[in-house]
Design a protein around this motif. Sequence first.
Motif, PDB file in Angstrom:
ATOM      1  N   THR A  20       0.845  -1.201   0.000  1.00  0.00           N
ATOM      2  CA  THR A  20       0.000   0.000   0.000  1.00  0.00           C
ATOM      3  C   THR A  20       0.877   1.247   0.000  1.00  0.00           C
ATOM      4  O   THR A  20       1.859   1.332   0.738  1.00  0.00           O
ATOM      5  CB  THR A  20      -0.908  -0.004   1.239  1.00  0.00           C
ATOM      6  N   PHE A  21       0.515   2.226  -0.841  1.00  0.00           N
ATOM      7  CA  PHE A  21       1.275   3.470  -0.927  1.00  0.00           C
ATOM      8  C   PHE A  21       1.164   4.273   0.360  1.00  0.00           C
ATOM      9  O   PHE A  21       0.112   4.299   1.002  1.00  0.00           O
ATOM     10  CB  PHE A  21       0.739   4.357  -2.054  1.00  0.00           C
ATOM     11  N   THR A  22       2.238   4.960   0.687  1.00  0.00           N
ATOM     12  CA  THR A  22       2.196   5.944   1.761  1.00  0.00           C
ATOM     13  C   THR A  22       1.510   7.199   1.211  1.00  0.00           C
ATOM     14  O   THR A  22       1.318   7.335  -0.004  1.00  0.00           O
ATOM     15  CB  THR A  22       3.615   6.316   2.228  1.00  0.00           C
ATOM     16  N   ALA A  23       1.176   8.120   2.095  1.00  0.00           N
ATOM     17  CA  ALA A  23       0.548   9.374   1.653  1.00  0.00           C
ATOM     18  C   ALA A  23       1.455  10.125   0.679  1.00  0.00           C
ATOM     19  O   ALA A  23       0.983  10.687  -0.317  1.00  0.00           O
ATOM     20  CB  ALA A  23       0.213  10.248   2.859  1.00  0.00           C
ATOM     21  N   GLU A  24       2.747  10.107   0.927  1.00  0.00           N
ATOM     22  CA  GLU A  24       3.692  10.804   0.038  1.00  0.00           C
ATOM     23  C   GLU A  24       3.772  10.123  -1.329  1.00  0.00           C
ATOM     24  O   GLU A  24       3.863  10.792  -2.365  1.00  0.00           O
ATOM     25  CB  GLU A  24       5.075  10.872   0.685  1.00  0.00           C
ATOM     26  N   GLN A  25       3.713   8.809  -1.359  1.00  0.00           N
ATOM     27  CA  GLN A  25       3.734   8.090  -2.636  1.00  0.00           C
ATOM     28  C   GLN A  25       2.470   8.356  -3.444  1.00  0.00           C
ATOM     29  O   GLN A  25       2.526   8.503  -4.663  1.00  0.00           O
ATOM     30  CB  GLN A  25       3.931   6.596  -2.398  1.00  0.00           C
ATOM     31  N   VAL A  26       1.322   8.423  -2.774  1.00  0.00           N
ATOM     32  CA  VAL A  26       0.073   8.773  -3.453  1.00  0.00           C
ATOM     33  C   VAL A  26       0.198  10.166  -4.055  1.00  0.00           C
ATOM     34  O   VAL A  26      -0.126  10.397  -5.223  1.00  0.00           O
ATOM     35  CB  VAL A  26      -1.133   8.698  -2.492  1.00  0.00           C
ATOM     36  N   ARG A  27       0.694  11.102  -3.260  1.00  0.00           N
ATOM     37  CA  ARG A  27       0.888  12.487  -3.727  1.00  0.00           C
ATOM     38  C   ARG A  27       1.805  12.513  -4.957  1.00  0.00           C
ATOM     39  O   ARG A  27       1.523  13.194  -5.936  1.00  0.00           O
ATOM     40  CB  ARG A  27       1.478  13.331  -2.601  1.00  0.00           C
ATOM     41  N   ASN A  28       2.889  11.756  -4.923  1.00  0.00           N
ATOM     42  CA  ASN A  28       3.829  11.737  -6.039  1.00  0.00           C
ATOM     43  C   ASN A  28       3.205  11.160  -7.310  1.00  0.00           C
ATOM     44  O   ASN A  28       3.456  11.655  -8.413  1.00  0.00           O
ATOM     45  CB  ASN A  28       5.085  10.948  -5.675  1.00  0.00           C
ATOM     46  N   GLN A  29       2.390  10.130  -7.179  1.00  0.00           N
ATOM     47  CA  GLN A  29       1.742   9.538  -8.348  1.00  0.00           C
ATOM     48  C   GLN A  29       0.725  10.504  -8.967  1.00  0.00           C
ATOM     49  O   GLN A  29       0.624  10.627 -10.187  1.00  0.00           O
ATOM     50  CB  GLN A  29       1.060   8.214  -7.990  1.00  0.00           C
ATOM     51  N   ILE A  30      -0.017  11.201  -8.117  1.00  0.00           N
ATOM     52  CA  ILE A  30      -0.973  12.191  -8.617  1.00  0.00           C
ATOM     53  C   ILE A  30      -0.234  13.336  -9.300  1.00  0.00           C
ATOM     54  O   ILE A  30      -0.632  13.797 -10.374  1.00  0.00           O
ATOM     55  CB  ILE A  30      -1.887  12.697  -7.479  1.00  0.00           C
ATOM     56  N   ALA A  31       0.864  13.773  -8.702  1.00  0.00           N
ATOM     57  CA  ALA A  31       1.674  14.842  -9.310  1.00  0.00           C
ATOM     58  C   ALA A  31       2.208  14.399 -10.674  1.00  0.00           C
ATOM     59  O   ALA A  31       2.229  15.185 -11.627  1.00  0.00           O
ATOM     60  CB  ALA A  31       2.824  15.229  -8.385  1.00  0.00           C
ATOM     61  N   TYR A  32       2.622  13.158 -10.780  1.00  0.00           N
ATOM     62  CA  TYR A  32       3.109  12.631 -12.058  1.00  0.00           C
ATOM     63  C   TYR A  32       2.002  12.673 -13.107  1.00  0.00           C
ATOM     64  O   TYR A  32       2.213  13.108 -14.234  1.00  0.00           O
ATOM     65  CB  TYR A  32       3.629  11.199 -11.890  1.00  0.00           C
ATOM     66  N   ALA A  33       0.813  12.204 -12.728  1.00  0.00           N
ATOM     67  CA  ALA A  33      -0.312  12.181 -13.672  1.00  0.00           C
ATOM     68  C   ALA A  33      -0.655  13.589 -14.147  1.00  0.00           C
ATOM     69  O   ALA A  33      -0.883  13.817 -15.343  1.00  0.00           O
ATOM     70  CB  ALA A  33      -1.530  11.528 -13.021  1.00  0.00           C
ATOM     71  N   ILE A  34      -0.673  14.537 -13.237  1.00  0.00           N
ATOM     72  CA  ILE A  34      -0.967  15.927 -13.597  1.00  0.00           C
ATOM     73  C   ILE A  34       0.129  16.481 -14.511  1.00  0.00           C
ATOM     74  O   ILE A  34      -0.154  17.165 -15.490  1.00  0.00           O
ATOM     75  CB  ILE A  34      -1.150  16.786 -12.330  1.00  0.00           C
ATOM     76  N   ALA A  35       1.393  16.141 -14.228  1.00  0.00           N
ATOM     77  CA  ALA A  35       2.509  16.602 -15.061  1.00  0.00           C
ATOM     78  C   ALA A  35       2.423  16.056 -16.481  1.00  0.00           C
ATOM     79  O   ALA A  35       2.901  16.687 -17.427  1.00  0.00           O
ATOM     80  CB  ALA A  35       3.839  16.209 -14.417  1.00  0.00           C
ATOM     81  N   GLN A  36       1.785  14.888 -16.638  1.00  0.00           N
ATOM     82  CA  GLN A  36       1.604  14.308 -17.969  1.00  0.00           C
ATOM     83  C   GLN A  36       0.464  14.973 -18.741  1.00  0.00           C
ATOM     84  O   GLN A  36       0.255  14.691 -19.908  1.00  0.00           O
ATOM     85  CB  GLN A  36       1.318  12.801 -17.866  1.00  0.00           C
ATOM     86  N   GLY A  37      -0.294  15.829 -18.052  1.00  0.00           N
ATOM     87  CA  GLY A  37      -1.440  16.472 -18.685  1.00  0.00           C
ATOM     88  C   GLY A  37      -2.697  15.627 -18.634  1.00  0.00           C
ATOM     89  O   GLY A  37      -3.674  15.903 -19.324  1.00  0.00           O
ATOM     90  N   TRP A  38      -2.674  14.582 -17.814  1.00  0.00           N
ATOM     91  CA  TRP A  38      -3.831  13.704 -17.689  1.00  0.00           C
ATOM     92  C   TRP A  38      -4.867  14.337 -16.765  1.00  0.00           C
ATOM     93  O   TRP A  38      -4.543  15.106 -15.870  1.00  0.00           O
ATOM     94  CB  TRP A  38      -3.410  12.347 -17.144  1.00  0.00           C
ATOM     95  N   ASN A  39      -6.121  14.014 -16.983  1.00  0.00           N
ATOM     96  CA  ASN A  39      -7.220  14.567 -16.190  1.00  0.00           C
ATOM     97  C   ASN A  39      -7.545  13.636 -15.029  1.00  0.00           C
ATOM     98  O   ASN A  39      -7.919  12.483 -15.239  1.00  0.00           O
ATOM     99  CB  ASN A  39      -8.460  14.754 -17.063  1.00  0.00           C
TER     100      ASN A  39
END
Length: 108
Positions: A20-39
């Motif tokens: 299970t992801f930590t809170a920081e890992q969840v944040r990093n994955q969401i940041a990655y998705a946003i950086a890709q221009g994904w909705n």
Amino acid sequence: MAVNPYISSKRYETFSYLPTFTAEQVRNQIAYAIAQGWNPAVEYVHPDEMSDHYWHMWGLPMFGEDSVDTVLSEIEACHRAFPNYVVRFVAYDNYTQSQGMAFVVHRG
């Protein structure tokens, strides 16, 4: 021989074979998705209905959202409204017209 608890658990999406992801890992994955221009979007389902193909969408996809904190607050709002449900983050890729990423944040 020790049994790996992640192998015997139910699979949920992209990262289901990892711990299970930590809170920081969840944040990093969401940041990655946003950086890709994904909705970003948030979906939820009752654990008994997970084998079905339909998950409920929490509001509409957050088209053009660039704040990780806004996405996290929507995930937490969904989890508060449905504490025993499985809640996942989904990132839609406009270019390929598909999901770029999806992973469970709360397992219900």
